[in-house]
Design an enzyme around this catalytic site. Structure first.
Site, short mmCIF file in Angstrom:
data_model
loop_
_atom_site.label_atom_id
_atom_site.label_comp_id
_atom_site.label_asym_id
_atom_site.label_seq_id
_atom_site.Cartn_x
_atom_site.Cartn_y
_atom_site.Cartn_z
N HIS A 170 0.82 -1.22 0.00
CA HIS A 170 0.00 0.00 0.00
C HIS A 170 0.85 1.27 0.00
O HIS A 170 0.30 2.37 0.02
CB HIS A 170 -0.94 -0.01 1.22
N ASP A 193 3.52 9.74 -1.30
CA ASP A 193 2.35 8.98 -0.82
C ASP A 193 2.07 7.88 -1.84
O ASP A 193 1.96 8.16 -3.03
CB ASP A 193 1.14 9.93 -0.73
P1 ADP Z 1 -3.08 6.84 4.48
O1 ADP Z 1 -3.39 5.48 3.99
O2 ADP Z 1 -1.64 7.19 4.43
O3 ADP Z 1 -3.66 7.14 5.80
P2 ADP Z 1 -5.01 7.71 2.47
O4 ADP Z 1 -5.33 9.05 1.96
O5 ADP Z 1 -4.77 6.68 1.44
O6 ADP Z 1 -3.78 7.86 3.45
O7 ADP Z 1 -6.20 7.18 3.36
C1 ADP Z 1 -6.63 7.87 4.49
C2 ADP Z 1 -8.01 7.38 4.87
O8 ADP Z 1 -8.25 7.81 6.20
C3 ADP Z 1 -9.11 7.99 4.00
O9 ADP Z 1 -10.11 7.04 3.76
C4 ADP Z 1 -9.62 9.14 4.84
O10 ADP Z 1 -11.01 9.39 4.69
C5 ADP Z 1 -9.38 8.65 6.25
N1 ADP Z 1 -9.12 9.81 7.11
C6 ADP Z 1 -8.11 10.69 7.04
N2 ADP Z 1 -8.21 11.64 7.97
C7 ADP Z 1 -9.33 11.35 8.65
C8 ADP Z 1 -10.00 11.95 9.75
N3 ADP Z 1 -9.52 13.04 10.36
N4 ADP Z 1 -11.12 11.37 10.19
C9 ADP Z 1 -11.59 10.27 9.58
N5 ADP Z 1 -11.02 9.66 8.56
C10 ADP Z 1 -9.90 10.19 8.09
C1 G6P Z 2 -1.16 3.52 5.90
C2 G6P Z 2 -0.59 2.13 5.83
C3 G6P Z 2 -1.53 1.13 6.50
C4 G6P Z 2 -1.82 1.59 7.91
C5 G6P Z 2 -2.38 3.01 7.91
C6 G6P Z 2 -2.65 3.54 9.30
O1 G6P Z 2 -2.33 3.53 5.17
O2 G6P Z 2 -0.36 1.78 4.48
O3 G6P Z 2 -0.96 -0.15 6.52
O4 G6P Z 2 -2.74 0.71 8.54
O5 G6P Z 2 -1.45 3.86 7.26
O6 G6P Z 2 -1.51 3.44 10.09
P1 G6P Z 2 -1.47 2.63 11.44
O7 G6P Z 2 -0.05 2.58 11.85
O8 G6P Z 2 -2.34 3.43 12.39
O9 G6P Z 2 -2.07 1.29 11.18
#
Ligand code: ADP
Ligand code: G6P
Length: 539
Positions: free
Chosen positions: A226, A438
């Site tokens: 991911h 990212d």
């Molecule tokens: P990462 O996987 O690095 O966290 P992504 O953008 O791929 O980044 O996914 C983030 C997910 O977490 C999205 O589905 C987004 O809606 C959710 N998210 C991010 N910030 C918040 C928040 N403050 N509250 C709820 N959901 C959140």
């Molecule tokens: C990214 C990673 C996921 C991970 C998520 C939240 O999306 O690719 O594997 O689960 O961040 O991070 P955390 O450490 O809270 O699981």
């Protein structure tokens, strides 16, 4: 195929990968021309020439490939999709869970993951029959495996060493031990569902594919990363690089968000494992025993239909009304992220500061809202980031709040329920997605979907260093390392005519709708099953 008994198998890119055999093939379609110069695998015989051009349509000869789509799935990921929040069970943070949750509700099976230290985990996912298989970790394992090796070694390393990765031997030992625990739990779940596909996710569990393979030679195993795969020079810094690569190569299929990450991975395999008899051939890695590990590019996405529903839900409309007053008369810029140093939040704030410095009239007519979900705050760099972000916000508000007016920068340090998030997406005139790197970024896909579903004209400012930028070139692309340039890109985005913004939104929303997470899962599962069938056939 007229005039010849030969059967041929093409790879998805049109490369001939095999010939003179009958195959289990379901979706390839190929065009064969007399004298066509097709690259052939070395040890296979050249097929007899075909007299005339033919379009060849293959139909399934075994049902196992198509059955792959209906087979149970044992997903293995560090986190279970739910965790205990203040108001009961809630979704775990991050893109992996966002993407996989809707999928698991349409496929029977099990989800093996860390229980996050909470007790009383429900036995199944609330909206499906998927069994949750919680893995408990000791305090030492959480420190060494999760905070240490996963989040202070692999996370920064795979994100181009944007923070310095730390290499600690006890963390590595813990990573090995915990991967073995996950593999054991996955194998137990697979014993209960012998026809299941094992689907392993992300950088926490890169040894699991080989640990499963060593005990179940014929198991279909897929791995999805991911996050990015860095250049081979950066990956080569890892003291345990061969072990990690060998762990991944236990899978039948290793998948990435972009061609660049996949190419980097293949080059890392060639560089680190070339001396041990491993060969990279086109998009596959051939092991010394002849087994082929395929790689594919498969950008992940969101459940677009579900997000569009959130957008138009009466509950969301009520929330929008409640929030609208707060920002009325102001242009709203929005940032939504896990509080992570890869997300470029500090650079975004610097750009907003420059914008307000250059344009005094914006100090009362523009608001920037940063919603940050707490993340990994046991890791030093994450705590420092929170301090920096909060200090910067205080600095901007101290400098640019006009007496009698609201502050220009608003900040929520918490996770929000999906409909509340959708309300903010609907209200925002622009979303600033500015990661330094990212793997994909799903937030921007959510924003575009909500804006389009509500007939909005919002604009997406998107870092060119995200996987999403490959798919959404209609966004206002930016280089977040150039904070001054970024501040001008934001200005440019805000000045775009509404008609241009709508056109861009429509094109991006259409791409997201037609490449949603359900399609991603269907393709991935079919591909994993097909690769295993192929391996079995050639054994
Ligand atoms: P990462 O996987 O690095 O966290 P992504 O953008 O791929 O980044 O996914 C983030 C997910 O977490 C999205 O589905 C987004 O809606 C959710 N998210 C991010 N910030 C918040 C928040 N403050 N509250 C709820 N959901 C959140
Ligand atoms: C990214 C990673 C996921 C991970 C998520 C939240 O999306 O690719 O594997 O689960 O961040 O991070 P955390 O450490 O809270 O699981």
């Amino acid at each position: 195929m007229s005039g010849t008994p030969t059967a041929v198998l093409f790879d998805v890119d049109g490369t001939l990968v095999d010939s003179n055999y009958l195959h289990t093939v379901c979706w390839w379609e190929a065009f064969i021309q007399a004298g066509h110069d097709v690259p052939l695998p070395r040890e296979h015989p050249v097929p007899p020439p075909v007299a005339e051009p033919h379009t060849v349509r293959f139909t399934p000869m075994s049902t196992s490939v198509t059955d792959g789509l209906n087979r149970p799935v044992v997903a293995v990921a560090n986190r279970l999709p739910v965790q205990r929040g203040d108001d009961g069970w809630e979704l775990s943070p991050g893109g992996l869970v966002t993407a996989l949750r809707p999928v698991m509700s349409t496929h029977p099976g099990a989800w093996v993951g860390w229980d996050g230290g909470t007790k009383g985990m429900p036995p199944t996912l609330p909206d499906s029959g998927v069994r949750l298989v919680p893995v408990g970790l000791s305090a030492v394992q959480i420190r060494n495996y999760y905070h240490g090796f996963a989040n202070a070694t692999m996370w920064p390393l795979l994100h181009n060493a944007i923070e310095k990765p730390r290499f600690e031997r006890p963390w590595w030992y813990s990573y090995r031990d915990v991967n073995a625990i996950f593999a054991d739990r996955a194998l137990a779940a697979l014993d209960e569902r012998p026809d299941a596909i094992a689907w392993v996710h992300d950088y926490h569990l890169m040894l699991v594919p080989q640990l499963i393979r060593s005990r179940r030679a014929d198991q279909p195993i897929g791995f999805f990363l991911h996050v990015p795969w860095p250049s081979p020079d950066i990956f080569a810094r890892l003291p345990w690089r061969e072990q990690v690569l060998t762990g991944l190569l236990g899978a039948d299929l290793v998948a990435f968000h972009t061609d660049r990450y996949r190419g980097n991975f293949l080059r890392s395999c060639a560089r680190q494992l070339g001396d041990s008899g491993i060969e990279v051939r086109d998009s596959s890695v051939i092991l010394p025993d002849g087994r082929a590990v395929a790689t594919v590019t498969a950008p992940i996405s969101i459940d677009a239909a579900e997000f569009a529903e959130h957008a138009t839900d009466p509950g969301t409309s009520a929330r929008i009304e409640a929030l609208a007053g707060q920002f009325s008369g102001r242009t709203l810029l929005l940032g939504v992220d896990r509080l992570d140093y890869t997300k470029g939040i500090v650079e975004r704030l610097q750009a907003v500061e420059l914008l307000l410095e250059r344009n005094p009239e914006l100090r009362t007519s523009l608001a920037f809202l940063q919603i940050a979900v707490p993340s990994r705050d046991d890791v030093r760099e994450y705590r420092q980031l929170r301090d920096t972000v909060e200090r910067r916000i205080g600095r901007i508000n101290g400098l640019f709040t006009e007496p009698g007016n609201d502050v220009p920068v608003h900040y929520l340090y918490r996770g929000l329920p999906p409909r509340q998030l959708a309300a903010y997406y609907a209200l925002a005139d622009a979303l600033l997605v500015t990661p330094l790197i990212d793997g994909m970024n799903l937030v921007c896909k959510e924003y575009v979907t909500v804006q389009q579903a509500r007939g909005g004209s919002g604009v997406l400012v998107l870092s060119e260093f995200t996987g999403a930028a490959v798919e959404l070139p209609q966004a206002v692309l930016c280089n977040p390392f150039d904070v001054e340039g970024l501040s001008y890109r934001i200005e440019h985005a805000l000045r775009q005519p509404a008609e241009d913004r709508r056109k861009a939104l429509a094109a991006m929303a259409e791409h997201i709708r037609t490449h949603d997470v359900h399609r991603w899962v269907t393709d991935q599962l079919a591909e994993i099953a097909a690769r295993r069938d192929h391996a079995r056939f050639f054994r």
